[in-house]
Enzyme design. Structure first.
Site, PDB file in Angstrom:
ATOM      1  NE  ARG A 141       5.235   1.339  -1.242  1.00 25.34           N
ATOM      2  CZ  ARG A 141       6.229   1.329  -0.368  1.00 25.34           C
ATOM      3  NH1 ARG A 141       7.362   1.895  -0.665  1.00 25.34           N
ATOM      4  NH2 ARG A 141       6.084   0.747   0.792  1.00 25.34           N
ATOM      5  CG  HIS A 143      18.645 -37.571  -4.223  1.00 31.87           C
ATOM      6  ND1 HIS A 143      18.982 -38.778  -3.680  1.00 31.87           N
ATOM      7  CD2 HIS A 143      19.801 -36.976  -4.606  1.00 31.87           C
ATOM      8  CE1 HIS A 143      20.301 -38.909  -3.712  1.00 31.87           C
ATOM      9  NE2 HIS A 143      20.813 -37.833  -4.271  1.00 31.87           N
ATOM     10  CD  GLU A 145       9.632 -11.525  -8.850  1.00 33.24           C
ATOM     11  OE1 GLU A 145      10.854 -11.392  -8.823  1.00 33.24           O
ATOM     12  OE2 GLU A 145       8.883 -10.993  -8.016  1.00 33.24           O
ATOM     13  CG  ASN A 169       0.521   2.101   3.705  1.00 32.37           C
ATOM     14  OD1 ASN A 169      -0.562   2.147   3.136  1.00 32.37           O
ATOM     15  ND2 ASN A 169       1.615   2.675   3.239  1.00 32.37           N
ATOM     16  N   GLY A 170      -0.369  -1.296   6.596  1.00 33.69           N
ATOM     17  CA  GLY A 170      -0.048  -2.184   7.712  1.00 33.69           C
ATOM     18  C   GLY A 170      -1.236  -3.069   8.045  1.00 33.69           C
ATOM     19  CB  CYS A 222      -0.878   0.027   1.240  1.00 36.89           C
ATOM     20  SG  CYS A 222      -1.825  -1.465   1.467  1.00 36.89           S
ATOM     21  CE  LYS A 265      11.596  -3.259  -6.024  1.00 36.90           C
ATOM     22  NZ  LYS A 265      12.303  -4.374  -6.686  1.00 36.90           N
TER      23      LYS A 265
HETATM   24  O1  M6R Z   1      13.101  -5.252  -0.256  1.00 40.51           O
HETATM   25  P1  M6R Z   1      13.610  -6.622   0.051  1.00 40.51           P
HETATM   26  O2  M6R Z   1      14.926  -6.902  -0.581  1.00 40.51           O
HETATM   27  O3  M6R Z   1      13.654  -6.907   1.506  1.00 40.51           O
HETATM   28  O4  M6R Z   1      12.567  -7.594  -0.605  1.00 40.51           O
HETATM   29  C1  M6R Z   1      12.632  -8.968  -0.434  1.00 40.51           C
HETATM   30  C2  M6R Z   1      11.742  -9.687  -1.404  1.00 40.51           C
HETATM   31  O5  M6R Z   1      10.404  -9.294  -1.200  1.00 40.51           O
HETATM   32  C3  M6R Z   1      12.102  -9.410  -2.858  1.00 40.51           C
HETATM   33  O6  M6R Z   1      13.424  -9.714  -3.114  1.00 40.51           O
HETATM   34  C4  M6R Z   1      11.201 -10.233  -3.803  1.00 40.51           C
HETATM   35  O7  M6R Z   1      11.475 -11.582  -3.670  1.00 40.51           O
HETATM   36  C5  M6R Z   1      11.402  -9.766  -5.245  1.00 40.51           C
HETATM   37  N1  M6R Z   1      10.135  -9.412  -5.826  1.00 40.51           N
HETATM   38  C6  M6R Z   1      12.020 -10.792  -6.110  1.00 40.51           C
HETATM   39  O8  M6R Z   1      12.240 -10.319  -7.400  1.00 40.51           O
END
Ligand code: M6R
Length: 607
Positions: free
Chosen positions: A27, A505, A489, A98-99, A2, A602
């Protein structure tokens, strides 16, 4: 996740709110809304979908209002819909949040006289504030404080009341908020990028603080009413850094800018003449570095993969140090014992990831020294770690992380080298790594320039598959994990990574025509073993793509991407560039929203 914006000043509030929300689009969100106050009363508009849908509804409603708040919502409680979108309006209160309010059900049950329209926890908070506000009997900030004292959970909020239309009250606990200080105007955002072009002066609110802002003033207190003297900081990012720069997508821009972003990571930190790396940020003395026996690397998603790849290297040149890489969302609830003489590396691009932040706080409670490997300057993690190394890659807008990964790996390898230097590891062991790090930006440029068109052609052939298996061993295994994450993703192809040695395995049973396999094959000690594994896949009818720096490669695979480089140990970082381009072009071929993949955000600021 958010996003929050707010404006109070002399200009048209709607203009900033809408443009600010657009800046926060990256985001991730599924609905949006704004509320403004003016001569003609209150204008509250919400829309499911994109900011464009909100703008369409706002057309014709431009009233020149000079105060307002806005929000992009990423659904947690309740589906994406107009009624669940923010701002929430209850009684005299308008609120964006947000939260997550964890105890919202109990609070909702205890609040009498309110009819709730949405399924959200945020509307309950709005009602709670309204119940303390009592139709303006008390100052808005007091009502907000009363309400927040009953809240369990996380929040960044902006609150307005039509009874006092010249002020906005903001508060945070676990969800970032920045106050932009302009001339005769004050702006609010959950991310400083929304403020660019309006002001470079910002106050970053801390957890447990509440601020009352008007166009000419910012008054900050703690929830216990102690005054806080605001520190105004300069926002370091500029507007150019958050634009596409002629590229069709931010993702491609960010992949292609890695030579430069890595140069920024390395700037002033590699001394080739002395064969040394120098990292000032962690703030550890030579004696402290010498004492380190154990590293815990904490991250989520790409940050975790970066930590895993870095750990393979760090083990190669610091034999007395054990390295443990952990997924933050798991680690925060484990009863993990961290041995004496440990340092924890907290890895996060955004510096706001809720699980990573929670781990940081838990680890600090154990008295363990924490070092941040963070990109976003001034972010919560960057401010709470004991010391840290910014990766300095600039804003990463695309949800899929690319340039941050490369720089996180290198920054952690440099941290490992710093430990090794302090422990007196022979320079003959360390220098080859340092030399490779120094030439990596140039090698990255070469690979990207040489492979881009080739990878595009390969990607076109694989866009219709539903499943993919990524394979690698040793340092190529974490790179394969990162490649698979990127593909899933943004292209929605189910992609999983396995260490080559694990194939027999279990995963070998998967191989059939619904799958393709992407094998990362760096030249080196384990190359022949990996080739045997590829042969096992081919013998079972696999559709194999190999990415390699081996010049004489003659396996009968379906597709090959060869890179040429003089780098040896760090080759997996280069192979990963091919995987990044591959995922990008597959997603483009499929016509998907490359920069904002469905369901994702994001910066994951909720658990
Ligand atoms: O902002 P951060 O590096 O802490 O974010 C961690 C993950 O949410 C982030 O790397 C996510 O896996 C990406 N969308 C991968 O491309």
């Amino acid at each position: 996740m958010c996003g929050i914006v707010g404006y109070v000043g002399e200009k048209n509030a709607q203009d900033f709110l809408v443009s600010g929300l657009k800046r926060l689009e990256y985001r991730g969100y599924d609905s949006a809304g704004v509320v403004t106050f003016g001569d003609k009363g209150v204008t509250l508009v919400k829309a499911k979908g994109k900011i464009g849908d909100l703008e369409a509804k706002l057309a014709g409603l431009k009233r020149g209002d000079k105060v307002g708040i806005g929000h992009t919502r990423w659904a947690t409680h309740g589906e994406p819909s107009e009624v669940n979108a923010h701002p929430h309006h209850v009684g005299n209160i308008y609120l964006v949040h947000n939260g997550i309010i964890e105890n919202y059900k109990e609070l909702k049950n205890a609040l009498s006289g309110y009819e709730f329209k949405s399924e959200t926890d945020s509307e309950v908070l709005a009602a709670l504030i309204d119940s303390f506000y009592q139709g303006g009997k008390y100052p808005l900030a007091n009502a907000v404080v009363q309400a927040l004292k009953l809240i369990q959970g996380t929040y960044g909020i902006a609150v307005m009341s039509e009874l006092n239309p010249s002020e906005i009250v903001v508060a945070r606990a676990g969800s970032p908020l920045v106050i932009g200080v302009g001339h005769g105007e004050t702006l609010i955002a959950s991310d400083a990028s929304a403020l660019l072009g309006h002001t470079k002066q910002a106050i970053y609110l801390n957890d447990g603080e509440i601020a009352t802002v008007t166009k000419n003033s910012v008054e900050i207190k703690t929830l216990n009413a102690e005054p806080v003297s605001a520190k105004v900081e300069e926002i370091e990012t500029n507007l150019a850094a958050i634009q596409k720069d002629g590229y069709e997508h931010f993702l491609l821009k960010e992949i292609m800018e890695q030579p430069r972003s890595l140069e920024e990571t390395l700037r002033g930190r590699v001394d080739l003449e002395e064969g040394m790396v120098r990292l000032g940020g962690p703030g550890l003395s030579e004696t402290e570095l010498r004492k380190i026996k154990h590293l815990v690397i904490v991250g989520c998603g790409t940050a975790y993969n970066a930590g895993l790849l870095a750990s393979y290297y760090i083990e190669q040149f610091t034999p007395e140090v054990t390295v443990e890489v952990v997924i933050a969302s798991e680690y925060r609830y484990r009863q993990a014992y961290i041995p004496k003489d440990s340092v924890a590396l907290i890895v996060s691009q955004s510096g706001e990831t809720a699980d990573t932040l929670a781990c940081l706080r838990e680890i600090k409670k154990q008295g363990v020294r924490t070092v941040g490997i963070v990109n976003a300057i001034g972010s919560t993690i960057a401010r709470e770690v004991d010391g840290g190394t910014y990766v300095h890659v600039g804003p990463e807008i695309s949800v899929a992380s690319t340039k941050a990964f490369t720089s996180q790996v290198v920054a952690m390898v440099m941290f490992g080298l710093t430990i090794a230097q302090a422990k007196g590891v022979r320079s003959g062991v360390l220098k080859p790594y340092i030399k490779e790090i120094a030439k990596l930006p140039g090698e990255i440029k070469k690979v990207l320039d040489e492979c881009r068109e080739l990878v595009k052609g390969v990607a076109e052939k694989y866009k219709d598959y539903d499943h993919a298996v990524y394979l690698g061993r040793d340092t190529a295994y974490p790179a394969a994990m990162e490649g698979a994450l990127k593909l899933k993703e943004i292209s929605y192809i189910d992609a999983n990574a396995y260490a080559f040695g694990e194939l027999k395995h279990g995963p070998l049973a998967l191989i059939d025509d619904r799958f393709f396999e992407l094998a990362l094959l760096p030249e080196g000690e384990l190359y022949e073993k990996a080739v045997s594994n590829v042969q096992e896949v081919l013998a079972r009818g696999g559709h194999v793509i190999t990415v390699t720096n081996k010049t004489e490669f003659d396996l009968p695979v379906e597709s090959v991407v060869k890179i040429t480089t003089s780098v040896e140990a760090l080759v997996p970082i280069l192979l990963n560039l091919v995987a990044q381009l591959f995922a990008y072009y597959v997603a483009v071929e499929k016509g998907l929203d490359v920069d904002q993949p469905r369901n994702l955000a994001k910066s994951v600021t909720v658990e």
